[in-house]
Motif scaffolding. Structure first.
Motif, PDB file in Angstrom:
ATOM      1  N   PHE A 177       0.850  -1.189   0.000  1.00 59.42           N
ATOM      2  CA  PHE A 177       0.000   0.000   0.000  1.00 59.42           C
ATOM      3  C   PHE A 177       0.887   1.241   0.000  1.00 59.42           C
ATOM      4  O   PHE A 177       1.894   1.306   0.713  1.00 59.42           O
ATOM      5  CB  PHE A 177      -0.936  -0.023   1.205  1.00 59.42           C
ATOM      6  N   VAL A 178       0.498   2.202  -0.833  1.00 63.20           N
ATOM      7  CA  VAL A 178       1.341   3.372  -1.081  1.00 63.20           C
ATOM      8  C   VAL A 178       0.523   4.631  -0.790  1.00 63.20           C
ATOM      9  O   VAL A 178      -0.437   4.929  -1.507  1.00 63.20           O
ATOM     10  CB  VAL A 178       1.844   3.386  -2.540  1.00 63.20           C
ATOM     11  N   PRO A 179       0.877   5.399   0.245  1.00 66.30           N
ATOM     12  CA  PRO A 179       0.139   6.629   0.560  1.00 66.30           C
ATOM     13  C   PRO A 179       0.697   7.832  -0.180  1.00 66.30           C
ATOM     14  O   PRO A 179       1.714   7.738  -0.876  1.00 66.30           O
ATOM     15  CB  PRO A 179       0.368   6.775   2.064  1.00 66.30           C
ATOM     16  N   ALA A 180       0.040   8.966  -0.005  1.00 68.81           N
ATOM     17  CA  ALA A 180       0.507  10.220  -0.592  1.00 68.81           C
ATOM     18  C   ALA A 180       0.955  11.210   0.461  1.00 68.81           C
ATOM     19  O   ALA A 180       1.575  12.213   0.139  1.00 68.81           O
ATOM     20  CB  ALA A 180      -0.592  10.842  -1.448  1.00 68.81           C
ATOM     21  N   GLY A 181       0.629  10.958   1.732  1.00 70.79           N
ATOM     22  CA  GLY A 181       1.078  11.818   2.812  1.00 70.79           C
ATOM     23  C   GLY A 181       0.106  12.930   3.149  1.00 70.79           C
ATOM     24  O   GLY A 181      -0.796  13.261   2.381  1.00 70.79           O
ATOM     25  N   PRO A 182       0.288  13.549   4.331  1.00 69.08           N
ATOM     26  CA  PRO A 182      -0.617  14.612   4.782  1.00 69.08           C
ATOM     27  C   PRO A 182      -0.238  15.966   4.206  1.00 69.08           C
ATOM     28  O   PRO A 182       0.928  16.223   3.886  1.00 69.08           O
ATOM     29  CB  PRO A 182      -0.420  14.607   6.300  1.00 69.08           C
ATOM     30  N   MET A 183      -1.215  16.851   4.102  1.00 72.40           N
ATOM     31  CA  MET A 183      -0.902  18.236   3.741  1.00 72.40           C
ATOM     32  C   MET A 183      -0.105  18.876   4.880  1.00 72.40           C
ATOM     33  O   MET A 183      -0.122  18.407   6.022  1.00 72.40           O
ATOM     34  CB  MET A 183      -2.173  19.021   3.424  1.00 72.40           C
ATOM     35  N   THR A 184       0.610  19.913   4.562  1.00 73.04           N
ATOM     36  CA  THR A 184       1.370  20.632   5.582  1.00 73.04           C
ATOM     37  C   THR A 184       0.405  21.337   6.537  1.00 73.04           C
ATOM     38  O   THR A 184      -0.765  21.533   6.216  1.00 73.04           O
ATOM     39  CB  THR A 184       2.313  21.651   4.930  1.00 73.04           C
ATOM     40  N   PRO A 185       0.879  21.733   7.728  1.00 70.13           N
ATOM     41  CA  PRO A 185      -0.040  22.324   8.708  1.00 70.13           C
ATOM     42  C   PRO A 185      -0.699  23.600   8.191  1.00 70.13           C
ATOM     43  O   PRO A 185      -0.077  24.412   7.509  1.00 70.13           O
ATOM     44  CB  PRO A 185       0.871  22.627   9.905  1.00 70.13           C
ATOM     45  N   GLY A 186      -1.983  23.731   8.534  1.00 67.00           N
ATOM     46  CA  GLY A 186      -2.694  24.970   8.312  1.00 67.00           C
ATOM     47  C   GLY A 186      -2.949  25.614   9.661  1.00 67.00           C
ATOM     48  O   GLY A 186      -2.135  25.499  10.575  1.00 67.00           O
ATOM     49  N   GLU A 211     -13.296  31.071   5.579  1.00 68.18           N
ATOM     50  CA  GLU A 211     -11.882  31.438   5.661  1.00 68.18           C
ATOM     51  C   GLU A 211     -11.132  30.473   6.588  1.00 68.18           C
ATOM     52  O   GLU A 211     -10.016  30.033   6.288  1.00 68.18           O
ATOM     53  CB  GLU A 211     -11.739  32.875   6.167  1.00 68.18           C
ATOM     54  N   ALA A 212     -11.735  30.129   7.729  1.00 71.75           N
ATOM     55  CA  ALA A 212     -11.099  29.208   8.664  1.00 71.75           C
ATOM     56  C   ALA A 212     -10.967  27.813   8.056  1.00 71.75           C
ATOM     57  O   ALA A 212      -9.922  27.159   8.177  1.00 71.75           O
ATOM     58  CB  ALA A 212     -11.897  29.139   9.962  1.00 71.75           C
ATOM     59  N   GLU A 213     -12.034  27.350   7.405  1.00 69.02           N
ATOM     60  CA  GLU A 213     -11.988  26.022   6.787  1.00 69.02           C
ATOM     61  C   GLU A 213     -10.933  25.987   5.688  1.00 69.02           C
ATOM     62  O   GLU A 213     -10.175  25.017   5.556  1.00 69.02           O
ATOM     63  CB  GLU A 213     -13.365  25.656   6.217  1.00 69.02           C
ATOM     64  N   SER A 214     -10.851  27.043   4.901  1.00 71.18           N
ATOM     65  CA  SER A 214      -9.888  27.089   3.799  1.00 71.18           C
ATOM     66  C   SER A 214      -8.455  27.151   4.312  1.00 71.18           C
ATOM     67  O   SER A 214      -7.536  26.630   3.679  1.00 71.18           O
ATOM     68  CB  SER A 214     -10.164  28.297   2.897  1.00 71.18           C
ATOM     69  N   ALA A 215      -8.255  27.795   5.452  1.00 77.58           N
ATOM     70  CA  ALA A 215      -6.911  27.856   6.034  1.00 77.58           C
ATOM     71  C   ALA A 215      -6.507  26.536   6.662  1.00 77.58           C
ATOM     72  O   ALA A 215      -5.318  26.253   6.825  1.00 77.58           O
ATOM     73  CB  ALA A 215      -6.853  28.966   7.083  1.00 77.58           C
ATOM     74  N   SER A 216      -7.491  25.707   6.988  1.00 75.57           N
ATOM     75  CA  SER A 216      -7.201  24.388   7.542  1.00 75.57           C
ATOM     76  C   SER A 216      -6.983  23.371   6.440  1.00 75.57           C
ATOM     77  O   SER A 216      -5.992  22.636   6.429  1.00 75.57           O
ATOM     78  CB  SER A 216      -8.355  23.945   8.445  1.00 75.57           C
ATOM     79  N   TYR A 217      -7.909  23.333   5.477  1.00 80.76           N
ATOM     80  CA  TYR A 217      -7.815  22.418   4.332  1.00 80.76           C
ATOM     81  C   TYR A 217      -7.313  23.240   3.142  1.00 80.76           C
ATOM     82  O   TYR A 217      -8.103  23.812   2.402  1.00 80.76           O
ATOM     83  CB  TYR A 217      -9.190  21.801   4.037  1.00 80.76           C
ATOM     84  N   HIS A 218      -6.007  23.279   2.974  1.00 75.97           N
ATOM     85  CA  HIS A 218      -5.424  24.318   2.130  1.00 75.97           C
ATOM     86  C   HIS A 218      -4.583  23.811   0.977  1.00 75.97           C
ATOM     87  O   HIS A 218      -4.092  24.617   0.175  1.00 75.97           O
ATOM     88  CB  HIS A 218      -4.556  25.238   2.994  1.00 75.97           C
TER      89      HIS A 218
END
Length: 638
Positions: A177-186, A211-218
């Motif tokens: 199984f091959v992941p892609a990794g997490p996004m960097t911190p928001g 704005e808060a959601e977009s800064a978290s999932y960015h």
């Protein structure tokens, strides 16, 4: 260190219970291997179709049939942030395979829906069933019999369990199984949750919330909280079917690319054409499944896996129960605090020591099976090591011996709690589960009147109208797999969290699910039998006193026994919803099994030839006596 005697006893019990089904599964694997390399079984016409679009050396190698062909199953789409990086993986994998004198082909693609997009929406009713569709789509991709080994590109909620179930149907093939990794911190997850609660209270605008959601999932990568997607990655490592340390390396980095290359090399190293054959169905045995549950408990992972891993285990011929989860949770200490169980995101978890530190601690304490064969060369010992680049090459170095951040991860000698993050609840409302690790001790017990609704949106309307009592238990019923596909009810978390912050005592009791980001309110979820199967939730009335005691493991309605026995089940009053494709899943709702048996709507495992998921236990039939439903299962191997 030797294995803890209680862990040894649990493992032996699961092995005994699973003896017949596991033997049948392994016999099926052996039968699939008897005819030698797989392309040799194909007629000339079959084979010509299989390589018609290939060019150059790929076609000649496939035609010759003496080198390994790697099948890629991908869950790529570019709407889902965790899966968007997979767009370029097939070409990377093909290039590595060619360098090694082998070939690789995309065998098939599977759907990958985003629960973050569908939370609180009609599409969420397809979410759980998408796991079963993914398993079937995986089988379709591999049905061409062209492959000697496989890699699986998937990360998120239902995708990884679905890929595992499908892969185990082809358990004679190696799998990585091959992941892609997490996004960097928001922005911090806690800050995001605070804005959500202010919005629920009418104190924040939609623009502020967006704005808060977009800064978290960015950006590209997995969402950074420790929900189902990131729990998937830790469980895959704990079973030895994903490379050590691969889970939390960010996308588009040199180390991420090196791990993808290494995954391809390992998949080609462990085929039946060489001398180190490691088929998936042999790697995932009872010990591997138990390791996954141990990792879940030690890290406070997603409650969704109390459903998914029962289904995954069954696909390997292994019978796992909620009692196993509960007993392991009481044995395994909580070693990690990652949001929603703490402040940290998964990037900080990884920096503090991550899975490598947790696994090393558990193995040293005899609280994890350290003797598994895995896709890594050195077995489970490698999973206490960390991948790094040295002069452009991937190397594994010893993991941290001490936590780099004790607010996030700790050793066995100083855990956050002596027990893991989960508890099985029993009582006259049936069986259910609660994620205690996310709930502060003072909120783990509640006795309050029931507010009964058949649709989560109704609760929000009652709040808006000022009609909710000061303290209450929200009973949200007809949300189980048979009723409507068992959607997640995470959209209720901001409201209930807000009320708890105001000093009100609230809880949730439901036959539905919560998100892998299950939050800080006490929530008895996955109540079984569900209301749509005649379960006791259908007899609860407005104002009934509900007692939920997470520490004692009980969930009860405090109604006189004679009155309770005389009550009839209330009908489902949820309004009819717009379709959004749900009519296509009517058969899934009709045949789906109960939550504590994996809520699966397809046949899987060695008994799949009977045409149904499995024989249902008598306790789940309509009209079953509620007192019997509340009693513990009799152990099948007692």
């Amino acid at each position: 260190m030797s294995l803890h005697p209680q862990l040894q006893a649990i493992t032996e019990r699961v092995i005994r219970r699973s003896a017949a089904s596991r033997a049948a599964y392994l016999a099926a694997i052996d039968a699939s291997l008897r005819d030698g390399p797989f392309r040799s079984r194909l007629s000339c016409g079959n084979l010509a179709h299989g390589f018609a679009a290939c060019g150059g050396t790929d076609k000649s190698r496939l035609r010759g049939g003496v080198t390994a062909n790697l099948g890629i199953i991908t869950a790529y789409n570019d709407m889902l942030s965790a899966h968007q990086p997979f767009e370029t993986y097939p070409e990377q994998i093909r290039a590595v395979a060619r360098e090694l004198g082998a070939t690789a082909q995309v065998a098939g693609a599977v759907p990958a829906m985003c629960d973050g997009v569908t939370q609180g929406r009609g599409g969420m009713e397809l979410s759980l069933f998408s796991r079963d569709v993914i398993a079937q789509a995986t089988a379709i991709g591999l049905s061409h019999d062209m492959f000697d080994t496989t890699v699986y590109l998937g990360v998120c909620d239902k995708i990884v369990p679905g890929l595992l179930i499908g892969a185990l149907a082809f358990g004679h093939l190696p799998a990585v199984f091959v992941p892609a990794g997490p996004m960097t911190p928001g922005i911090p997850n806690k800050q995001k949750a605070e804005v959500r609660e202010r919005y629920a209270a009418g104190e924040a605008t939609r623009e502020e919330l967006l704005e808060a959601e977009s800064a978290s999932y960015h950006g590209a990568g997995t969402c950074t909280f420790y929900g189902t997607a990131n729990s998937n990655q830790v469980l895959l490592e704990a079973m030895g079917v994903q490379l050590p340390g691969a889970s939390f390396v960010n996308p588009d980095t040199a180390l991420r690319d090196a791990l993808t290359r290494e995954a391809t090399e390992r998949a080609l190293d462990i085929t039946a054409l060489g001398d180190d054959f490691r088929p998936l169905g042999r790697i995932i045995d009872e010990r591997a499944i138990i390791n996954a549950i141990i990792a879940l408990m030690a890290t406070g992972g997603s409650t969704n896996h109390t459903i998914h891993w029962i289904a995954v285990a069954r696909a390997a011929g292994i019978v796992l129960t909620w009692d196993d989860f509960d007993e392991l949770s009481q044995l395994i200490p909580l070693l990690a605090r990652v949001y929603p169980n703490g402040e940290a995101d998964v990037n900080r978890f990884a920096a503090a020591g991550g899975p490598a530190f947790v696994f090393g601690e558990l193995i040293k304490a005899g609280l994890m099976h350290g003797d598994l064969v895995s896709v890594a060369r050195g077995g489970m010992a490698d999973y206490a090591r960390e991948p790094q680049l040295r002069d452009g090459k991937l190397v594994y170095l010893p993991g941290l011996e001490r936590s780099a951040d004790e607010e996030v991860v700790r050793g066995v000698d100083n855990p956050f709690e002596s027990q893991g993050g989960l508890r099985l609840l029993r009582g006259n409302l049936g069986k259910s589960l609660i994620k205690l690790s996310a709930v502060k001790p003072q909120y783990r017990t509640i006795e309050a009147p029931a507010v009964v609704v058949d649709a989560p949106q109704v609760l929000n309307k009652l709040h808006a109208g000022g009609l909710l009592p000061e303290h209450f238990v929200a009973v949200v019923r007809y949300q189980g797999p048979r009723a409507n596909g068992m959607p997640e009810l995470h959209s209720l978390a901001p409201l209930l969290g807000l009320l708890q912050n105001q000093g009100r005592r609230v809880a949730l009791v439901t036959d539905g699910r919560l998100s892998g980001a299950s939050g800080k309110i006490p929530a008895a979820i996955h109540v079984t039998p569900e209301a749509a199967r005649g379960g006791p939730l259908g007899k609860v009335r407005e104002g009934d006193i509900i007692r939920l005691d997470g520490e004692a493991g009980t969930l009860e309605v405090l109604v006189d026994a004679a009155e309770w026995a005389a009550r009839t089940h209330a009908p489902n009053t949820a309004p009819a919803a717009n379709d959004l494709g749900r009519n296509l899943f009517a058969i899934n709702r009709r045949v789906v099994g109960p939550a504590d048996q994996g809520a699966i709507s397809i046949s899987c495992g060695p008994a799949a030839a009977d045409g149904g998921p499995w024989e249902y236990d008598a306790e789940y039939e309509l009209g079953h006596d509620a007192a019997a439903a509340a009693a513990p299962h009799e152990a099948k191997d007692a």
